[in-house]
Motif scaffolding. Structure first.
Motif, short mmCIF file in Angstrom:
data_model
loop_
_atom_site.label_atom_id
_atom_site.label_comp_id
_atom_site.label_asym_id
_atom_site.label_seq_id
_atom_site.Cartn_x
_atom_site.Cartn_y
_atom_site.Cartn_z
N CYS A 1 0.85 -1.18 0.00
CA CYS A 1 0.00 0.00 0.00
C CYS A 1 0.89 1.24 0.00
O CYS A 1 1.94 1.27 0.65
CB CYS A 1 -0.90 -0.04 1.22
N CYS A 2 0.46 2.29 -0.70
CA CYS A 2 1.29 3.49 -0.82
C CYS A 2 1.28 4.35 0.44
O CYS A 2 2.10 5.24 0.58
CB CYS A 2 0.84 4.32 -2.01
N ASP A 3 0.37 4.10 1.37
CA ASP A 3 0.25 4.92 2.57
C ASP A 3 0.23 4.02 3.81
O ASP A 3 -0.83 3.77 4.39
CB ASP A 3 -1.01 5.78 2.48
N GLN A 4 1.39 3.53 4.19
CA GLN A 4 1.46 2.63 5.35
C GLN A 4 1.04 3.33 6.65
O GLN A 4 0.41 2.69 7.49
CB GLN A 4 2.84 1.99 5.47
N PRO A 5 1.35 4.61 6.86
CA PRO A 5 0.83 5.24 8.09
C PRO A 5 -0.70 5.17 8.18
O PRO A 5 -1.25 4.95 9.25
CB PRO A 5 1.34 6.69 7.99
N ALA A 6 -1.39 5.33 7.06
CA ALA A 6 -2.86 5.20 7.07
C ALA A 6 -3.26 3.77 7.38
O ALA A 6 -4.21 3.53 8.12
CB ALA A 6 -3.44 5.65 5.74
N ALA A 7 -2.53 2.81 6.83
CA ALA A 7 -2.82 1.39 7.11
C ALA A 7 -2.64 1.10 8.59
O ALA A 7 -3.45 0.40 9.20
CB ALA A 7 -1.91 0.49 6.28
N HIS A 8 -1.59 1.66 9.18
CA HIS A 8 -1.35 1.47 10.62
C HIS A 8 -2.50 2.06 11.43
O HIS A 8 -2.95 1.46 12.42
CB HIS A 8 -0.03 2.09 11.04
N ARG A 9 -2.99 3.25 11.02
CA ARG A 9 -4.11 3.86 11.74
C ARG A 9 -5.36 3.00 11.65
O ARG A 9 -6.08 2.85 12.64
CB ARG A 9 -4.39 5.27 11.19
N LEU A 10 -5.64 2.43 10.47
CA LEU A 10 -6.82 1.57 10.34
C LEU A 10 -6.73 0.39 11.30
O LEU A 10 -7.72 0.01 11.92
CB LEU A 10 -6.95 1.07 8.90
N PHE A 11 -5.53 -0.17 11.44
CA PHE A 11 -5.33 -1.28 12.36
C PHE A 11 -5.49 -0.82 13.81
O PHE A 11 -6.25 -1.41 14.58
CB PHE A 11 -3.95 -1.90 12.13
N HIS A 12 -4.78 0.23 14.19
CA HIS A 12 -4.80 0.68 15.58
C HIS A 12 -6.15 1.28 15.99
O HIS A 12 -6.50 1.26 17.17
CB HIS A 12 -3.66 1.66 15.85
N ASP A 13 -6.90 1.77 15.01
CA ASP A 13 -8.25 2.29 15.30
C ASP A 13 -9.29 1.17 15.33
O ASP A 13 -10.47 1.42 15.54
CB ASP A 13 -8.66 3.35 14.27
N GLY A 14 -8.84 -0.07 15.10
CA GLY A 14 -9.74 -1.21 15.21
C GLY A 14 -10.67 -1.41 14.04
O GLY A 14 -11.74 -2.00 14.19
N LEU A 15 -10.28 -0.94 12.85
CA LEU A 15 -11.13 -1.11 11.67
C LEU A 15 -10.77 -2.34 10.85
O LEU A 15 -11.62 -2.88 10.14
CB LEU A 15 -11.05 0.14 10.79
N VAL A 16 -9.51 -2.77 10.91
CA VAL A 16 -9.06 -3.99 10.23
C VAL A 16 -8.28 -4.84 11.21
O VAL A 16 -7.74 -4.34 12.20
CB VAL A 16 -8.20 -3.68 8.98
N ARG A 17 -8.23 -6.13 10.91
CA ARG A 17 -7.48 -7.07 11.76
C ARG A 17 -7.02 -8.23 10.88
O ARG A 17 -7.56 -8.46 9.79
CB ARG A 17 -8.33 -7.57 12.90
N PRO A 18 -6.05 -8.99 11.37
CA PRO A 18 -5.67 -10.20 10.64
C PRO A 18 -6.81 -11.22 10.71
O PRO A 18 -7.47 -11.36 11.74
CB PRO A 18 -4.44 -10.73 11.41
N ALA A 19 -7.03 -11.90 9.61
CA ALA A 19 -8.07 -12.93 9.57
C ALA A 19 -7.65 -14.17 10.36
O ALA A 19 -8.50 -14.92 10.83
CB ALA A 19 -8.40 -13.31 8.13
#
Length: 80
Positions: free
Chosen positions: A35-53
């Motif tokens: 992904c071109c925006d890893q800081p945004a990806a990290h925020r999605l994870f830490h904000d609880g919007l995505v998780r490992p399956a």
């Protein structure tokens, strides 16, 4: 408030096109590409919007999935 880019990342996760790298700051791949925006990806994870399956060892990849909060953010019906 989510940016258009963050929403696009969530849509890719919802479509089953995304993987998370295992670790405390999981990186996101879409269609096998970083992904071109890893800081945004990290925020999605830490904000609880995505998780490992499923669990993965550090340095390995696992499919990403939306959490209930991620489904709400996209306006999807939340599974019971």
């Amino acid at each position: 408030m989510l940016t258009n880019r963050s929403l696009a990342m969530l849509r890719a996760v919802a479509a089953g096109r995304a993987d998370l790298g295992a670790g405390s700051e999981p990186d996101l791949r879409v269609d096998g590409l970083p992904c071109c925006d890893q800081p945004a990806a990290h925020r999605l994870f830490h904000d609880g919007l995505v998780r490992p399956a499923r669990p993965a060892r550090p340095g390995h990849w696992t499919p990403a999935e939306l959490t209930a909060a991620g489904e709400l953010a996209l306006g999807l019906p939340v599974a019971a």
